[in-house]
Write an enzyme that holds these catalytic residues in place. Sequence first.
Site, PDB file in Angstrom:
ATOM      1  N   LYS A 127       0.874  -1.218   0.028  1.00 51.52           N
ATOM      2  CA  LYS A 127      -0.053   0.072  -0.119  1.00 51.52           C
ATOM      3  C   LYS A 127       0.828   1.145  -0.038  1.00 51.52           C
ATOM      4  O   LYS A 127       0.763   2.284  -0.684  1.00 51.52           O
ATOM      5  CB  LYS A 127      -0.926  -0.063   1.275  1.00 51.52           C
ATOM      6  N   TYR A 132       3.406   5.765  -2.863  1.00 56.96           N
ATOM      7  CA  TYR A 132       4.691   6.411  -3.190  1.00 56.96           C
ATOM      8  C   TYR A 132       4.787   6.555  -4.715  1.00 56.96           C
ATOM      9  O   TYR A 132       5.222   7.793  -5.349  1.00 56.96           O
ATOM     10  CB  TYR A 132       5.851   6.072  -2.593  1.00 56.96           C
TER      11      TYR A 132
END
Length: 156
Positions: A127, A132
Site C-alpha cells: 500500500k 509513493y
Amino acid sequence: MTLTIRPAVPGDEAEILRLVQALADYEREPDAVKATAESLSATLFGEPARVWAHLAELDGKAVGLALWFLTYSTWTGKPTLYLEDLFVAESARGSGAGLALFRALAEAARGLGCGRIDWAVLDWNEKAKGFYSHIGAKPTTGWEAWRLEGEALDAL
C-alpha cells in the site's frame, strides 16, 4: 472534516510518541519503541534541534506524522531531507493526510535548498509503495540499507 498540517511544537511529544507506537504496531514491531516523551523533546525541540516533525490533524486530532532530518548528498552538493517515519492512522487513511504531509515535506525541502527527499519502505508494504509511486517517487536500485547498532556499535 478539516485536515490541517502543522510543524510539531513543544507539548506535542505525547501525541508524537502515540503515533510512533502506532507505526511500530503497524510494522509488526510493537516492542521496538524505546523513545520517550523526554527523548523526543530533546531531539525535536532542544538546542540544536536534530529532527523535525509535521503533524496531520483531522478536526484537531493528530492522525498523522512525518518525522525527518537532514543528511547530505555529495553528488548533488545539497542537503537531503530524510524522512524517517511517515504514518497515518488507519482511521484517517484516504483522507488526504499522507499527501498533505508529503506536500509539507516538499515545501520544507525546497525552503532548505534540498536536492531530494529520501526514505525507506518495508518490502512487504505494498500500500505504501503504491502511494509513493502515485506521487511520482521511484525506488532506488543497486543500494541496500545497512545498519550498525547495539553490541557491534559499542565494540567499534
